[in-house]
Design a protein around this motif. Structure first.
Motif, PDB file in Angstrom:
ATOM      1  N   ARG A 258      -2.374 -22.739   1.083  1.00 27.97           N
ATOM      2  CA  ARG A 258      -2.570 -21.346   0.657  1.00 27.97           C
ATOM      3  C   ARG A 258      -2.058 -21.205  -0.778  1.00 27.97           C
ATOM      4  O   ARG A 258      -0.919 -20.789  -1.009  1.00 27.97           O
ATOM      5  CB  ARG A 258      -1.817 -20.397   1.594  1.00 27.97           C
ATOM      6  N   PRO A 259      -2.863 -21.572  -1.760  1.00 29.31           N
ATOM      7  CA  PRO A 259      -2.376 -21.622  -3.146  1.00 29.31           C
ATOM      8  C   PRO A 259      -2.060 -20.273  -3.759  1.00 29.31           C
ATOM      9  O   PRO A 259      -1.395 -20.210  -4.794  1.00 29.31           O
ATOM     10  CB  PRO A 259      -3.524 -22.308  -3.892  1.00 29.31           C
ATOM     11  N   ARG A 260      -2.531 -19.178  -3.163  1.00 30.01           N
ATOM     12  CA  ARG A 260      -2.227 -17.870  -3.743  1.00 30.01           C
ATOM     13  C   ARG A 260      -0.752 -17.521  -3.610  1.00 30.01           C
ATOM     14  O   ARG A 260      -0.245 -16.674  -4.322  1.00 30.01           O
ATOM     15  CB  ARG A 260      -3.056 -16.785  -3.057  1.00 30.01           C
ATOM     16  N   GLY A 261      -0.086 -18.113  -2.671  1.00 25.54           N
ATOM     17  CA  GLY A 261       1.341 -17.884  -2.523  1.00 25.54           C
ATOM     18  C   GLY A 261       1.668 -16.637  -1.735  1.00 25.54           C
ATOM     19  O   GLY A 261       0.838 -16.055  -1.037  1.00 25.54           O
ATOM     20  N   GLY A 262       2.901 -16.201  -1.857  1.00 25.03           N
ATOM     21  CA  GLY A 262       3.441 -15.118  -1.059  1.00 25.03           C
ATOM     22  C   GLY A 262       4.500 -15.676  -0.135  1.00 25.03           C
ATOM     23  O   GLY A 262       4.478 -16.861   0.238  1.00 25.03           O
ATOM     24  N   PHE A 263       5.454 -14.826   0.229  1.00 30.54           N
ATOM     25  CA  PHE A 263       6.548 -15.312   1.053  1.00 30.54           C
ATOM     26  C   PHE A 263       6.023 -15.902   2.361  1.00 30.54           C
ATOM     27  O   PHE A 263       5.203 -15.294   3.050  1.00 30.54           O
ATOM     28  CB  PHE A 263       7.538 -14.187   1.363  1.00 30.54           C
ATOM     29  N   GLY A 264       6.480 -17.082   2.689  1.00 29.45           N
ATOM     30  CA  GLY A 264       6.071 -17.761   3.912  1.00 29.45           C
ATOM     31  C   GLY A 264       4.795 -18.561   3.791  1.00 29.45           C
ATOM     32  O   GLY A 264       4.427 -19.278   4.722  1.00 29.45           O
ATOM     33  N   SER A 265       4.100 -18.482   2.634  1.00 30.84           N
ATOM     34  CA  SER A 265       2.811 -19.165   2.508  1.00 30.84           C
ATOM     35  C   SER A 265       2.941 -20.679   2.581  1.00 30.84           C
ATOM     36  O   SER A 265       2.009 -21.372   3.010  1.00 30.84           O
ATOM     37  CB  SER A 265       2.133 -18.766   1.195  1.00 30.84           C
ATOM     38  N   LEU A 266       4.081 -21.223   2.160  1.00 29.01           N
ATOM     39  CA  LEU A 266       4.250 -22.674   2.169  1.00 29.01           C
ATOM     40  C   LEU A 266       4.351 -23.234   3.584  1.00 29.01           C
ATOM     41  O   LEU A 266       4.228 -24.445   3.786  1.00 29.01           O
ATOM     42  CB  LEU A 266       5.486 -23.062   1.353  1.00 29.01           C
ATOM     43  N   ARG A 267       4.559 -22.350   4.562  1.00 29.29           N
ATOM     44  CA  ARG A 267       4.579 -22.809   5.952  1.00 29.29           C
ATOM     45  C   ARG A 267       3.195 -23.208   6.453  1.00 29.29           C
ATOM     46  O   ARG A 267       3.071 -23.881   7.484  1.00 29.29           O
ATOM     47  CB  ARG A 267       5.142 -21.715   6.863  1.00 29.29           C
ATOM     48  N   ALA A 268       2.163 -22.817   5.727  1.00 26.66           N
ATOM     49  CA  ALA A 268       0.801 -23.171   6.129  1.00 26.66           C
ATOM     50  C   ALA A 268       0.497 -24.634   5.871  1.00 26.66           C
ATOM     51  O   ALA A 268      -0.557 -25.136   6.283  1.00 26.66           O
ATOM     52  CB  ALA A 268      -0.205 -22.283   5.400  1.00 26.66           C
ATOM     53  N   GLY A 269       1.402 -25.343   5.189  1.00 27.31           N
ATOM     54  CA  GLY A 269       1.226 -26.776   4.971  1.00 27.31           C
ATOM     55  C   GLY A 269       0.451 -27.081   3.714  1.00 27.31           C
ATOM     56  O   GLY A 269       0.130 -26.219   2.896  1.00 27.31           O
TER      57      GLY A 269
END
Length: 471
Positions: A258-269
Motif C-alpha cells: 500500500r504505497p500511499r501510506g497512512g498509519f498501519g499501512s505497512l501491515r499490509a506487507g
C-alpha cells in the motif's frame, strides 16, 4: 582542517575519469546546501562561532545560542507512569495536534545487561514483558515570543508510547506523522530473558488517538535494525543494519503493498530487498568522495523473518550483495536517502579503514554517491570520528551526531567540506583524570526550523536548542 583529516565534498570532487566499472567522479552534492545559505557559506561564513563552556556543565553551544532541558533520565514523567527511561537515542519532531505544538517521539536503547531505567510496562503497550526498551512521547508547546526571538519550549505531557521492545536504537518518521522505531537486536525468545523474538520495526502513533499496536511490522524484516527513511513519493522504506561482526550489514529497501501510506499501512506487507552494486561487495573499498556507483540493483531477501538463517547470511545468488560495517543513520531529504557507515576496520574484516562515510542514494537515477569520508587519521578531540544519527538543517548543510571516543559533538558540515562544531556534551560521566562523555543521538528540528532537539545518550537528557540559525 587538512584534506587528510577531513576529505569531504566539493573541494575534492574534480575528477571526471572512470575509476572502475560503473564508477565515475562528479561535482559537489549541491542539495546539501542551497539558496541564500549556500551563497553566505560560499563567501566564507561557516558555523556559528566557537563553543562557549556551559557554567551548568551540560551543553556547550556557540555564542547567542541557548538550551532548555526538556526531559532527564530518572525524573518522574508527567503522566505518572514512572520515571523517565534511560539511554535516550533516536528521535523525531512531528507536527502536533494544535498550532504551536509538536510531538517528540524518543527511543530508549535499553539492553538486557544495560538498563539504567527501563521503559515502564504500561498495559496495552507491551510487546514482550521480558524487554526493557521502547519509546516515550513528549508533547511540547512552543509559546510565542517577541518578534525575532525564538519560541519558548514547554513540555505539556510525557508518556510511554511503546514498551517491551529491545534495544530501540534509531528509526525514522513517516510522511503520515508516525514514528518507526527499530530494534537493534535479533535475539530469539528464550534468550536474555526475552519471551518473544526481536529484531523488528514497530510503528508508534504520537497523537491523541494513540493507535499504537505493540506488534511488529514483520514484513520489514527481522535483523539488527538501526534507522529507516521513507520516500514520500513512493512510500518505499529504506533501512540500515548495524551489524557488528562479518559478514557485515546490508542496506535494505522495502516496497509496500500500500504505497500511499497512512498509519498501519505497512501491515499490509510488501517486498524486502537488499542493495547490490555490481563489482562493489564492500562499501568501505570506495575511498574518494564524489564517487558515483551507477550499477545499483535490488535483490529480494529470501527469508525476511530470518526463521533459520540471519538475513545477512542468506543466499543472495552468485553476485551476492553489497555490505558495510556499522550502517547506522538514515535520513530522507530532497530526492534522495542518505545513510551512514559509522566506521570500517580492516582488522575486523572490512575491505579498508575509515572513520565514517555518508552515502546518498537517488532512486530516480539509481545512483549511489559517496558524499563524505571521515578520517582515518582523525583525532577524537576534533570533528570526524564515528558519525551516527544525521539530519539536514533547515538552511541546508548536514548535521552529524558523533558516537566515538573522547569529547562528543554535534557537527555541522557544509557542501564545501567545512566542518564546524555546533554542540559539545559537557556532562562528564567519568572522572577528572579520565573523563567520559556520552554520545549525541536523535538530532531533529521543529517543522519551522527554529528549534533543534537532540539527545545525550548517557545520562539520558533531551535538549531544545534555539539561537541565530542561518536560513
Amino acid at each position: 582542517m587538512s584534506a587528510t583529516r577531513r576529505q569531504v565534498l566539493g573541494g575534492l570532487l574534480t575528477g571526471t575519469g572512470a575509476v572502475g566499472a560503473g564508477i565515475a567522479l562528479t561535482g559537489a552534492v549541491t542539495e546539501l546546501l542551497t539558496g541564500p545559505a549556500a551563497a553566505r557559506l560560499a563567501a566564507g561564513r561557516t558555523g556559528h562561532g566557537p563553543l562557549v563552556p556551559d557554567p551548568a556543565g551540560l551543553l556547550d553551544l556557540p555564542p547567542g545560542f541557548r538550551y532548555r532541558v526538556l526531559s532527564r533520565q530518572g525524573e518522574p514523567m508527567l503522566s505518572g507512569q514512572g520515571p523517565v527511561p534511560g539511554h535516550h537515542d533516536g528521535m523525531a519532531a512531528l507536527p502536533g495536534a494544535r498550532p504551536g505544538r509538536l510531538w517528540l517521539v524518543r527511543n530508549h536503547e535499553n539492553k538486557p545487561d544495560d538498563t539504567p531505567v527501563p521503559v515502564p510496562p504500561v498495559p496495552g503497550l507491551v510487546y514482550d514483558p521480558g524487554a526493557t526498551g521502547g519509546c516515550t512521547v513528549l508533547e511540547v508547546a512552543r509559546d510565542r515570543a517577541p518578534h525575532g526571538a525564538p519560541p519558548a519550549e514547554r513540555v505539556l505531557s510525557e508518556r510511554v508510547g511503546l514498551a517491551g521492545t529491545a534495544v530501540n536504537c534509531a528509526g525514522g518518521p513517516t510522511p503520515w506523522g508516525s514514528w518507526l522505531t527499530c530494534e537493534e537486536n535479533e535475539d530469539r525468545a528464550g534468550t536474555n530473558g526475552y519471551e518473544r523474538d526481536h529484531g523488528f520495526v514497530f510503528e508508534v502513533d504520537p497523537g491523541p488517538g494513540r493507535r499504537t499496536v505493540p506488534e511488529p511490522l514483520t514484513a520489514l524484516g527481522r535483523f539488527q535494525h538501526e534507522a529507516v527513511a521513507v520516500d514520500p513519493r513512493t512510500g518505499a522504506v529504506y533501512e540500515t543494519e548495524d551489524a557488528f561482526d562479518p559478514p557485515y550489514g546490508l542496506f535494505y529497501r522495502f516496497l509496500p503493498r500500500r504505497p500511499r501510506g497512512g498509519f498501519g499501512s505497512l501491515r499490509a506487507g510488501g517486498e524486502l530487498q537488499a542493495l547490490r552494486v555490481r563489482g562493489v561487495p564492500d562499501l568501505s573499498a570506495v575511498r574518494e568522495p564524489g564517487t558515483v556507483l551507477e550499477h545499483v540493483e535490488w535483490v529480494p531477501v529470501p527469508d525476511p523473518l530470518a526463521r533459520r538463517t540471519p538475513v545477512r547470511l542468506q543466499d543472495f545468488g552468485r553476485a551476492g550483495v553489497t555490505r558495510g560495517q556499522k550502517l547506522e543513520g538514515c535520513y530522507w531529504a530532497g530526492n534522495s536517502v542518505y545513510f551512514v557507515s559509522s566506521y570500517a576496520r580492516a582488522l575486523e574484516g572490512s575491505a579498508a579503514d575509515h572513520c565514517g562515510q555518508v552515502w546518498r542514494y537517488d532512486p530516480a537515477r539509481r545512483r549511489l554517491t559517496l558524499v563524505v569520508v571521515f578520517g582515518p587519521d582523525t583525532g577524537t578531540d576534533l570533528p570526524g570520528e564515528s558519525p551516527d544519527n544525521i539530519c539536514l538543517a533547515p538552511g541546508g548543510g548536514l548535521l552529524v551526531c558523533e558516537d566515538g571516543g573522547g569529547a562528543q559533538y554535534v557537527h555541522g558540515l557544509t557542501r564545501h567540506g567545512r566542518v564546524y562544531a555546533l554542540a559539545r556534551n559537557a556532562q562528564n560521566t567519568g572522572t577528572a583524570e579520565r573523563p567520559e562523555y556520552g554520545e549525541f543521538a536523535g538530532v531533529t528540528f521543529a517543522p519551522d526550523g527554529r528549534t533543534m532537539y537532540v539527545n545525550c545518550y548517557e545520562p539520558g537528557t533531551t535538549f531544545a536548542v534555539t539561537g541565530p540559525w542561518r536560513h
